[in-house]
Design a protein around this motif. Structure first.
Motif, PDB file in Angstrom:
ATOM      1  N   ARG A  81       0.816  -1.222   0.000  1.00  0.00           N
ATOM      2  CA  ARG A  81       0.000   0.000   0.000  1.00  0.00           C
ATOM      3  C   ARG A  81       0.844   1.266   0.000  1.00  0.00           C
ATOM      4  O   ARG A  81       0.375   2.312  -0.463  1.00  0.00           O
ATOM      5  CB  ARG A  81      -0.942   0.002   1.207  1.00  0.00           C
ATOM      6  CG  ARG A  81      -2.122  -0.944   1.073  1.00  0.00           C
ATOM      7  CD  ARG A  81      -3.203  -0.640   2.091  1.00  0.00           C
ATOM      8  NE  ARG A  81      -2.739  -0.841   3.460  1.00  0.00           N
ATOM      9  CZ  ARG A  81      -2.854  -1.983   4.115  1.00  0.00           C
ATOM     10  NH1 ARG A  81      -3.389  -3.044   3.526  1.00  0.00           N
ATOM     11  NH2 ARG A  81      -2.423  -2.080   5.365  1.00  0.00           N
ATOM     12  N   ILE A  82       2.055   1.218   0.509  1.00  0.00           N
ATOM     13  CA  ILE A  82       2.876   2.438   0.597  1.00  0.00           C
ATOM     14  C   ILE A  82       4.003   2.445  -0.433  1.00  0.00           C
ATOM     15  O   ILE A  82       4.824   3.354  -0.441  1.00  0.00           O
ATOM     16  CB  ILE A  82       3.464   2.612   2.011  1.00  0.00           C
ATOM     17  CG1 ILE A  82       4.465   1.497   2.327  1.00  0.00           C
ATOM     18  CG2 ILE A  82       2.361   2.685   3.057  1.00  0.00           C
ATOM     19  CD1 ILE A  82       5.285   1.752   3.572  1.00  0.00           C
ATOM     20  N   SER A  83       4.046   1.434  -1.288  1.00  0.00           N
ATOM     21  CA  SER A  83       5.125   1.355  -2.272  1.00  0.00           C
ATOM     22  C   SER A  83       4.560   1.207  -3.671  1.00  0.00           C
ATOM     23  O   SER A  83       3.408   0.839  -3.869  1.00  0.00           O
ATOM     24  CB  SER A  83       6.042   0.160  -1.956  1.00  0.00           C
ATOM     25  OG  SER A  83       5.343  -1.063  -2.110  1.00  0.00           O
ATOM     26  N   ALA A 174       4.406   6.049 -11.575  1.00  0.00           N
ATOM     27  CA  ALA A 174       4.501   5.513 -10.219  1.00  0.00           C
ATOM     28  C   ALA A 174       4.303   6.611  -9.173  1.00  0.00           C
ATOM     29  O   ALA A 174       3.666   6.388  -8.140  1.00  0.00           O
ATOM     30  CB  ALA A 174       5.860   4.842 -10.028  1.00  0.00           C
ATOM     31  N   LEU A 175       4.822   7.794  -9.448  1.00  0.00           N
ATOM     32  CA  LEU A 175       4.744   8.882  -8.472  1.00  0.00           C
ATOM     33  C   LEU A 175       3.348   9.488  -8.366  1.00  0.00           C
ATOM     34  O   LEU A 175       3.061  10.197  -7.393  1.00  0.00           O
ATOM     35  CB  LEU A 175       5.760   9.971  -8.829  1.00  0.00           C
ATOM     36  CG  LEU A 175       7.234   9.574  -8.676  1.00  0.00           C
ATOM     37  CD1 LEU A 175       8.132  10.730  -9.106  1.00  0.00           C
ATOM     38  CD2 LEU A 175       7.542   9.156  -7.248  1.00  0.00           C
ATOM     39  N   ILE A 176       2.498   9.221  -9.334  1.00  0.00           N
ATOM     40  CA  ILE A 176       1.113   9.702  -9.238  1.00  0.00           C
ATOM     41  C   ILE A 176       0.452   9.158  -7.978  1.00  0.00           C
ATOM     42  O   ILE A 176      -0.396   9.811  -7.361  1.00  0.00           O
ATOM     43  CB  ILE A 176       0.319   9.318 -10.504  1.00  0.00           C
ATOM     44  CG1 ILE A 176       0.757  10.198 -11.678  1.00  0.00           C
ATOM     45  CG2 ILE A 176      -1.184   9.451 -10.279  1.00  0.00           C
ATOM     46  CD1 ILE A 176       0.103   9.845 -12.998  1.00  0.00           C
ATOM     47  N   GLY A 177       0.861   7.964  -7.566  1.00  0.00           N
ATOM     48  CA  GLY A 177       0.305   7.363  -6.363  1.00  0.00           C
ATOM     49  C   GLY A 177       0.883   7.905  -5.067  1.00  0.00           C
ATOM     50  O   GLY A 177       0.482   7.472  -3.987  1.00  0.00           O
ATOM     51  N   ARG A 178       1.845   8.827  -5.148  1.00  0.00           N
ATOM     52  CA  ARG A 178       2.482   9.427  -3.970  1.00  0.00           C
ATOM     53  C   ARG A 178       2.980   8.364  -2.999  1.00  0.00           C
ATOM     54  O   ARG A 178       2.614   8.331  -1.830  1.00  0.00           O
ATOM     55  CB  ARG A 178       1.509  10.385  -3.271  1.00  0.00           C
ATOM     56  CG  ARG A 178       1.106  11.572  -4.124  1.00  0.00           C
ATOM     57  CD  ARG A 178       0.020  12.395  -3.473  1.00  0.00           C
ATOM     58  NE  ARG A 178      -0.370  13.525  -4.332  1.00  0.00           N
ATOM     59  CZ  ARG A 178      -1.441  14.284  -4.131  1.00  0.00           C
ATOM     60  NH1 ARG A 178      -2.241  14.031  -3.096  1.00  0.00           N
ATOM     61  NH2 ARG A 178      -1.728  15.273  -4.948  1.00  0.00           N
ATOM     62  N   PRO A 179       3.835   7.479  -3.482  1.00  0.00           N
ATOM     63  CA  PRO A 179       4.326   6.391  -2.633  1.00  0.00           C
ATOM     64  C   PRO A 179       5.339   6.877  -1.607  1.00  0.00           C
ATOM     65  O   PRO A 179       5.955   7.924  -1.768  1.00  0.00           O
ATOM     66  CB  PRO A 179       4.994   5.454  -3.636  1.00  0.00           C
ATOM     67  CG  PRO A 179       5.519   6.393  -4.692  1.00  0.00           C
ATOM     68  CD  PRO A 179       4.445   7.451  -4.823  1.00  0.00           C
ATOM     69  N   ARG A 180       5.530   6.073  -0.586  1.00  0.00           N
ATOM     70  CA  ARG A 180       6.579   6.340   0.398  1.00  0.00           C
ATOM     71  C   ARG A 180       7.855   5.583   0.040  1.00  0.00           C
ATOM     72  O   ARG A 180       8.932   5.912   0.501  1.00  0.00           O
ATOM     73  CB  ARG A 180       6.101   5.951   1.791  1.00  0.00           C
ATOM     74  CG  ARG A 180       4.838   6.703   2.212  1.00  0.00           C
ATOM     75  CD  ARG A 180       4.333   6.257   3.561  1.00  0.00           C
ATOM     76  NE  ARG A 180       5.242   6.636   4.626  1.00  0.00           N
ATOM     77  CZ  ARG A 180       5.080   6.300   5.896  1.00  0.00           C
ATOM     78  NH1 ARG A 180       4.041   5.556   6.259  1.00  0.00           N
ATOM     79  NH2 ARG A 180       5.959   6.683   6.814  1.00  0.00           N
ATOM     80  N   LEU A 181       7.697   4.539  -0.802  1.00  0.00           N
ATOM     81  CA  LEU A 181       8.832   3.765  -1.295  1.00  0.00           C
ATOM     82  C   LEU A 181       8.635   3.509  -2.779  1.00  0.00           C
ATOM     83  O   LEU A 181       7.576   3.042  -3.198  1.00  0.00           O
ATOM     84  CB  LEU A 181       8.933   2.428  -0.545  1.00  0.00           C
ATOM     85  CG  LEU A 181       9.995   1.441  -1.052  1.00  0.00           C
ATOM     86  CD1 LEU A 181      11.389   1.995  -0.830  1.00  0.00           C
ATOM     87  CD2 LEU A 181       9.845   0.081  -0.368  1.00  0.00           C
ATOM     88  N   LEU A 182       9.643   3.816  -3.561  1.00  0.00           N
ATOM     89  CA  LEU A 182       9.608   3.607  -5.012  1.00  0.00           C
ATOM     90  C   LEU A 182      10.672   2.587  -5.391  1.00  0.00           C
ATOM     91  O   LEU A 182      11.854   2.749  -5.063  1.00  0.00           O
ATOM     92  CB  LEU A 182       9.864   4.919  -5.752  1.00  0.00           C
ATOM     93  CG  LEU A 182      10.097   4.828  -7.272  1.00  0.00           C
ATOM     94  CD1 LEU A 182       8.832   4.349  -7.976  1.00  0.00           C
ATOM     95  CD2 LEU A 182      10.546   6.175  -7.828  1.00  0.00           C
ATOM     96  N   GLY A 183      10.256   1.519  -6.102  1.00  0.00           N
ATOM     97  CA  GLY A 183      11.199   0.538  -6.611  1.00  0.00           C
ATOM     98  C   GLY A 183      11.347   0.681  -8.114  1.00  0.00           C
ATOM     99  O   GLY A 183      10.351   0.717  -8.838  1.00  0.00           O
ATOM    100  N   VAL A 184      12.594   0.765  -8.588  1.00  0.00           N
ATOM    101  CA  VAL A 184      12.866   0.960 -10.015  1.00  0.00           C
ATOM    102  C   VAL A 184      13.860  -0.098 -10.485  1.00  0.00           C
ATOM    103  O   VAL A 184      14.929  -0.267  -9.895  1.00  0.00           O
ATOM    104  CB  VAL A 184      13.451   2.360 -10.298  1.00  0.00           C
ATOM    105  CG1 VAL A 184      13.530   2.613 -11.804  1.00  0.00           C
ATOM    106  CG2 VAL A 184      12.619   3.444  -9.625  1.00  0.00           C
ATOM    107  N   ASP A 185      13.508  -0.797 -11.542  1.00  0.00           N
ATOM    108  CA  ASP A 185      14.383  -1.857 -12.073  1.00  0.00           C
ATOM    109  C   ASP A 185      15.141  -1.358 -13.296  1.00  0.00           C
ATOM    110  O   ASP A 185      14.711  -0.412 -13.980  1.00  0.00           O
ATOM    111  CB  ASP A 185      13.526  -3.072 -12.445  1.00  0.00           C
ATOM    112  CG  ASP A 185      14.341  -4.346 -12.575  1.00  0.00           C
ATOM    113  OD1 ASP A 185      15.524  -4.348 -12.172  1.00  0.00           O
ATOM    114  OD2 ASP A 185      13.797  -5.341 -13.074  1.00  0.00           O
ATOM    115  N   ASP A 186      16.290  -1.995 -13.578  1.00  0.00           N
ATOM    116  CA  ASP A 186      17.065  -1.728 -14.808  1.00  0.00           C
ATOM    117  C   ASP A 186      17.249  -0.243 -15.069  1.00  0.00           C
ATOM    118  O   ASP A 186      17.005   0.251 -16.185  1.00  0.00           O
ATOM    119  CB  ASP A 186      16.370  -2.369 -16.015  1.00  0.00           C
ATOM    120  CG  ASP A 186      16.542  -3.882 -16.046  1.00  0.00           C
ATOM    121  OD1 ASP A 186      17.427  -4.383 -15.337  1.00  0.00           O
ATOM    122  OD2 ASP A 186      15.782  -4.552 -16.767  1.00  0.00           O
ATOM    123  N   THR A 187      17.707   0.483 -14.062  1.00  0.00           N
ATOM    124  CA  THR A 187      17.777   1.941 -14.188  1.00  0.00           C
ATOM    125  C   THR A 187      18.755   2.410 -15.253  1.00  0.00           C
ATOM    126  O   THR A 187      18.515   3.434 -15.905  1.00  0.00           O
ATOM    127  CB  THR A 187      18.190   2.572 -12.853  1.00  0.00           C
ATOM    128  OG1 THR A 187      19.392   1.929 -12.382  1.00  0.00           O
ATOM    129  CG2 THR A 187      17.103   2.396 -11.813  1.00  0.00           C
TER     130      THR A 187
END
Length: 268
Positions: A81-83, A174-187
């Motif tokens: 819920r927070i990510s 992803a940031l539209i959801g205003r997360p507290r944790l963002l996971g990003v793959d293959d940056t």
């Protein structure tokens, strides 16, 4: 920087074992709120699985981890819920036929429908539309995606985006959801040195703005918290049930298991 929403991420002896062996194991993390955490390791060493486990999309089988006040693996749903995730193949794939604007509107609509309060849902349509536009604008600015720089503005199809632009769009969604944790793959996959620097600057900025970031990459910036999924020594690498560097010898990196795990993450 500790932002208003950022969460600390910690782990001790964290590991995940599937039917074909260990995806990763023995991972330790100690990251403060608002940190940029970079997961390094050779291809097939479980980097994506670790990313999915830390964001509550996969259940670990060894050790423990915490994301803010929530413990893993016991509180997977709370962590979900927070990510949120960005740029994860098989999970957050963009539709090449849709435009940037269509992706943004769809995500804003879904976000409003599933996490909005009843009062917000009952507001006049014009107010809801204005709130969605504001949320989209904020996310685009945070992701550094300039509409005017795109070939056809937000009417540009995803298939016409450069790789760097597609990554930024995925982060913005992803940031539209205003997360507290963002996971990003293959940056930094298939990016030039200059583009890699820009992406790390972007993710550092997101972290400093109040969203802790966990990203998979090959060369972490100096100020990042670095976590490695590589075997600690040759003995660990070749011991029964542990990941090795040869994908054909390592049951933990079986392509079918990875695909199944990503499909499961997409349903979470």
């Amino acid at each position: 920087m500790d932002g208003p929403n950022a969460v600390a991420v910690s782990a001790e002896g964290f590991g995940l074992k599937g039917p074909r062996g260990w995806a990763f194991r023995g991972v330790d993390i100690d990251a403060e709120p608002g940190a940029l955490v970079v997961v390094e390791g050779p291809s097939g060493s479980g980097r994506t699985c670790l990313l999915l486990a830390l964001t509550g999309r996969m259940r670990s089988t060894e050790g423990s981890a915490s994301v803010g006040p929530f413990r893993l693996p016991k509180q997977l749903s709370a962590v979900r819920r927070i990510s949120t995730l960005a740029h994860v193949p098989g999970v957050t794939d963009l539709d090449p036929a849709l435009t940037v604007e269509e992706h943004l509107r769809e995500r804003a609509l879904l976000q409003r429908r599933f996490d909005g309060s009843l009062r917000a849902l009952l507001r006049p349509r014009a107010e809801r539309a204005a709130a969605s536009r504001a949320r989209i604008d904020t996310a685009l600015a945070a992701a550094g995606l300039d509409r005017e720089a795109l070939p056809k503005g937000t009417r540009t199809a995803v298939r016409d985006l450069e790789r760097n632009e597609a990554l930024r769009l995925s982060v913005a969604l992803a940031l539209i959801g205003r997360p507290r944790l963002l996971g990003v793959d293959d940056t930094d996959l298939k990016l030039s040195d200059a583009e890699r620097t820009q992406v790390w600057d972007l993710l550092r900025s997101v972290a400093e703005s109040g969203t802790t970031v966990v990203a998979v990459g090959s060369e972490a910036p100096k100020d990042a918290v670095v976590v490695s999924t590589a075997p600690r020594d040759e003995a660990d690498e070749r011991s029964p049930g542990n990941p090795g560097t040869d994908e054909n010898e390592n049951p933990g990196t079986d392509k079918k298991e990875t695909a199944d795990a990503l499909a499961e993450a997409g349903r979470a």
